[in-house]
Scaffold this motif. Structure first.
Motif, short mmCIF file in Angstrom:
data_model
loop_
_atom_site.label_atom_id
_atom_site.label_comp_id
_atom_site.label_asym_id
_atom_site.label_seq_id
_atom_site.Cartn_x
_atom_site.Cartn_y
_atom_site.Cartn_z
N UNK A 145 0.85 -1.20 0.00
CA UNK A 145 0.00 0.00 0.00
C UNK A 145 0.88 1.24 0.00
N UNK A 146 0.70 2.07 -1.01
CA UNK A 146 1.48 3.30 -1.12
C UNK A 146 0.68 4.53 -0.70
N UNK A 147 -0.62 4.51 -0.95
CA UNK A 147 -1.51 5.57 -0.46
C UNK A 147 -2.74 4.88 0.13
N UNK A 148 -2.91 5.01 1.43
CA UNK A 148 -4.04 4.33 2.09
C UNK A 148 -5.36 4.98 1.74
N UNK A 149 -5.33 6.26 1.45
CA UNK A 149 -6.57 6.94 1.04
C UNK A 149 -6.23 8.21 0.27
N UNK A 150 -6.81 8.34 -0.91
CA UNK A 150 -6.68 9.57 -1.69
C UNK A 150 -8.07 10.04 -2.09
N UNK A 151 -8.39 11.29 -1.78
CA UNK A 151 -9.63 11.92 -2.23
C UNK A 151 -9.33 12.70 -3.49
N UNK A 152 -10.10 12.45 -4.54
CA UNK A 152 -9.75 12.99 -5.84
C UNK A 152 -10.92 12.87 -6.81
N UNK A 153 -10.74 13.44 -7.98
CA UNK A 153 -11.67 13.18 -9.07
C UNK A 153 -11.39 11.83 -9.71
N UNK A 154 -10.15 11.35 -9.53
CA UNK A 154 -9.79 10.06 -10.08
C UNK A 154 -8.29 9.89 -10.13
N UNK A 155 -7.84 8.91 -10.89
CA UNK A 155 -6.42 8.63 -11.07
C UNK A 155 -6.27 7.80 -12.33
N UNK A 156 -5.05 7.75 -12.86
CA UNK A 156 -4.84 6.97 -14.07
C UNK A 156 -3.44 6.38 -14.09
N UNK A 157 -3.30 5.32 -14.87
CA UNK A 157 -2.01 4.73 -15.19
C UNK A 157 -1.85 4.81 -16.70
N UNK A 158 -0.76 5.46 -17.15
CA UNK A 158 -0.56 5.70 -18.58
C UNK A 158 0.69 5.01 -19.09
N UNK A 159 0.63 4.54 -20.33
CA UNK A 159 1.80 4.01 -21.02
C UNK A 159 2.63 5.19 -21.55
N UNK A 160 3.89 4.96 -21.95
CA UNK A 160 4.65 6.04 -22.59
C UNK A 160 3.95 6.60 -23.83
N UNK A 161 3.38 5.72 -24.65
CA UNK A 161 2.69 6.19 -25.85
C UNK A 161 1.47 7.03 -25.49
N UNK A 162 0.84 6.74 -24.36
CA UNK A 162 -0.34 7.49 -23.93
C UNK A 162 -0.02 8.62 -22.98
#
Length: 264
Positions: A145-162
């Motif tokens: 666990x790196x962040x136990x809780x994050x309040x946000x609109x969201x999050x993403x994981x992107x590739x280099x091309x993206x």
């Protein structure tokens, strides 16, 4: 992720043309088909996609697994993944084009009903709040666990091309194609305010757990595939899948990613 390889030596004899529904794309397809013929994609040496970046992603997903490289020409509103539209000498341009071999992310998502969904993303996997209330996410990387809780609109994981797409709009880093990293980027984080994301090894597995999902529903999107009311989302690069994209030698995908970092 992306890898480069050398161009082919002789112009392709069989080209297949596909186009978005935009009138200029349909007109371009008809003109090119008259000029060069129009092979069945299964028999083609290259598929020429006419449209914008969104249509290029649709084309990649549509022909995934056929082993046919895709050469895009811009007949849409955004053309970062596309080459300039020029009808003359198209087979020769394709023969001299640089190859970018793209590996997708695989998303596995479980929704509120317990149903499991799988989808591939060549740009990014994003989690987005569905209502006016912020999302609450727990982020785990490779079982820790790196962040136990994050309040946000969201999050993403992107590739280099993206990394130059939604990730860049969310103030994530632009990633060179051969960097072998993924971008983990928050979208309008409220808490913790100062966290701006992370660069992860391309072999990393990222897990998002949606907290208070009944009150704060979240959707998970892999390119153009959406899962509503997602509760648990796991993301990892799939090295077994590869798609080859073709770019003019003077405007390779790597050059575009580099140049984008110097835009004012």
């Amino acid at each position: 992720m992306s890898e480069r390889s050398t161009p082919s030596s002789s112009p392709p004899a069989n080209l297949a043309f596909v186009a978005s529904e935009r009138p200029e794309a349909m007109e371009a397809r008809a003109s090119l088909a008259r000029r060069y013929g129009d092979a069945d994609p299964a028999d083609a040496q290259a598929i020429v996609a006419l449209g914008g970046d969104g249509f290029m992603l649709e084309t990649i997903h549509r022909f995934l697994g056929m082993g046919v490289p895709i050469y895009g020409m811009n007949r849409g509103s955004v053309g970062f993944l596309m080459n300039e539209y020029v009808e003359e000498g198209l087979p020769e341009r394709i023969a001299c084009a640089e190859q970018a071999q793209i590996h997708p992310l695989r998303m596995t998502a479980v929704d509120a009903s317990g149903q499991r969904h799988e989808a591939l993303a060549f740009n990014e996997v994003s989690l987005l709040r569905q209502t006016r209330q912020t999302a609450k996410l727990r982020i785990t990387v490779d079982g820790r666990v790196r962040l136990s809780e994050m309040q946000c609109d969201g999050a993403l994981v992107a590739t280099p091309a993206g990394s130059t797409a939604y990730n860049l709009s969310a103030h994530g880093p632009i990633i060179p194609l051969d960097a072998r990293v993924l971008a983990l980027t928050p979208i309008s984080a409220f808490r913790p305010r100062r966290w701006r994301g992370a660069l992860l090894n391309h072999k990393a597995q990222v897990r998002f757990e949606v907290l208070e999902g009944d009150k704060r529903p979240v959707s998970a999107v892999a390119d153009n595939f959406e899962v509503r009311d997602a509760l648990d989302v796991v993301i990892a690069e799939d090295r077994e899948i590869v798609m080859t994209m073709l770019f003019d030698a003077t405007r390779s995908l790597e050059e575009r990613v580099t140049a984008e970092q110097f835009q004012a």
